[in-house]
Design an enzyme around this catalytic site. Structure first.
Site, PDB file in Angstrom:
ATOM      1  N   ASP A  75       0.859  -1.191   0.000  1.00 22.47           N
ATOM      2  CA  ASP A  75       0.000   0.000   0.000  1.00 22.47           C
ATOM      3  C   ASP A  75       0.892   1.237   0.000  1.00 22.47           C
ATOM      4  O   ASP A  75       2.068   1.181   0.401  1.00 22.47           O
ATOM      5  CB  ASP A  75      -0.962   0.008   1.204  1.00 22.47           C
ATOM      6  CG  ASP A  75      -0.253  -0.038   2.549  1.00 22.47           C
ATOM      7  OD1 ASP A  75       0.835  -0.632   2.636  1.00 22.47           O
ATOM      8  OD2 ASP A  75      -0.782   0.521   3.525  1.00 22.47           O
ATOM      9  N   GLU A 140      -0.072  -0.849   5.889  1.00 22.88           N
ATOM     10  CA  GLU A 140       1.038  -0.345   6.701  1.00 22.88           C
ATOM     11  C   GLU A 140       0.942   1.167   6.820  1.00 22.88           C
ATOM     12  O   GLU A 140       1.231   1.741   7.864  1.00 22.88           O
ATOM     13  CB  GLU A 140       2.380  -0.726   6.069  1.00 22.88           C
ATOM     14  CG  GLU A 140       3.566  -0.655   7.035  1.00 22.88           C
ATOM     15  CD  GLU A 140       4.174   0.742   7.180  1.00 22.88           C
ATOM     16  OE1 GLU A 140       4.863   0.987   8.182  1.00 22.88           O
ATOM     17  OE2 GLU A 140       3.963   1.577   6.299  1.00 22.88           O
TER      18      GLU A 140
HETATM   19 ZN   LIG Z   1       6.934   2.078   4.226  1.00 20.89          ZN
END
Ligand SMILES: [Zn+2]
Length: 385
Positions: A75, A140
């Site tokens: 992501d 994340e």
């Molecule tokens: Zn990163």
């Protein structure tokens, strides 16, 4: 068996607009690439109330021990103002020997390097003396509750043994080879409310102004000497990030005052030892000032350190050989998903140069990308020797 190219693969990955926590088909794409070189892939989708579902990937090649894992995220953060970019953020292109696009740095290119390294390594080593695995998350950059944290729980439930984990986040401040991360500081945010008594500004004895109390408390917080730092960590530091007294009138003593602060702490403290220390201060000052307090804490991670071992030093010497720089073993910077993985395996982080991460025209130098692939290939060769 295909041998991949890191620039081609990085471009292919950047083309997916996987703005956190959107998957946009990227996990399936990577799984296909890994399956073609022998991996068994499992896409794990997790969701929780009030959060969007997130796709993650656990891929494994081989069944033997030791199991060497690579971890990262696919992501990316939103591109920001598109007009400021010199290329389209999800249509990567090479300019002046740099690949530009969202995720070029943080951290699709490092994942491309790792996959290419593995494809080269397995084409030469048919009988692997252990296993290679990848934990890739799509959560994340966001709230990080349906990502690595849940995959780690899944691996724990399946009693999957991970012997060492390399996290490919950008760790180098300026030059490839400068920095390995062997731990991270902890982070705790506190939202403090002081409850006084509202009243007329001309009759302060009939009110209790919470601004007096909050100013005293914040001064005291900033004066705390938490520690002097350690061999591996910077000193613990507190920063006040917000002070807010919501008051629409100039002749009214407010009833409430709010402040937010964040502490980045080393492994001499835990979030609970810090809470205890702070609560004692809030209690004693509000008691003296005859007011009350409320505090809400959010802990994004505890401080941790992976004691350097044989694998750490092996990786350090490979990086030194390939870059001519001896990487520092550091714990600086923000948190990363290593905070979850260290619960099941010793972790070390090494990736690209982080200068342009999250920025407009995020970029990776082509020569760094190639060097990183070589470093990763060498790590595999040495680990499974
Ligand atoms: Zn990163």
């Amino acid at each position: 068996m295909p041998i991949y190219n890191e620039v081609t693969l990085a471009k292919e990955l950047i083309r997916f607009p996987s703005v956190t926590p959107t998957d946009a088909g990227i996990m399936k794409f990577l799984a296909k690439k890994l399956t073609a070189i022998g991996f068994k892939c499992k896409i794990l989708e997790f969701k929780e109330k009030n959060s969007k579902p997130v796709k993650n990937l656990y891929a494994k090649l081989g069944t033997l021990q030791p199991n060497f894992m690579f971890a990262g995220h696919l992501d990316v953060v939103p591109p920001g103002n598109l007009k400021d970019w010199t290329v389209k953020p999800f249509n990567p292109s090479v300019k002046k020997k740099h690949l530009i696009g969202r995720g070029a740095n943080d951290m699709k290119s490092a994942i491309a390097s790792w996959v290419v390294a593995v494809s080269k390594f397995v084409s030469k080593n048919k009988n692997l003396n252990g296993s290679i695995s990848l934990l890739i998350t799509g959560d994340e950059e966001g709230i990080a509750i349906n990502g690595t944290k849940k995959v780690v729980e899944y691996l724990k439930r399946r009693k999957e043994k991970i012997n060492f984990c390399l996290v490919g986040e950008p760790t180098n401040p300026n030059k490839l080879g400068e920095m390995i991360k062997i731990g991270r500081r902890g982070s705790i945010t506190g939202r403090l409310t002081i409850i006084g008594t509202q009243g007329h500004v001309a009759y302060p004895h009939m009110a209790n102004n919470p601004s007096n109390t909050i100013v005293k408390i914040l001064k005291k917080l900033k004066e705390i000497k938490f520690d002097e730092g350690t061999k591996n960590f910077q000193a613990t530091n507190l920063e006040v990030t917000k002070i807010n007294i919501d008051n629409s009138a100039d002749n009214v003593i407010p009833g409430l005052a709010n402040a937010t602060f964040n502490i980045r702490f080393n492994n001499k403290h835990s979030s609970s030892s810090l809470k205890k220390k702070l609560n004692a201060i809030f209690k004693s000052i509000t008691k003296k000032n005859k007011s009350k307090f409320k505090v809400e804490y959010m802990v994004s991670g505890e401080a941790f350190l992976t004691k350097p071992n044989q694998t750490t030093y092996m990786i350090q010497s490979i990086i030194k050989k390939m870059t001519k720089i001896k990487p520092k073993l550091s714990t600086t910077g923000g948190t990363s998903d290593a905070r979850f993985i260290r619960k099941i395996a010793p972790c070390l982080e090494f990736g690209l140069v982080g200068k342009t991460m999250h920025k407009i025209d995020e970029a990776v130098s082509l020569s760094d990308l190639k060097k990183l692939t070589n470093i990763y290939t060498n790590i595999l060769e040495n680990y499974f020797k």
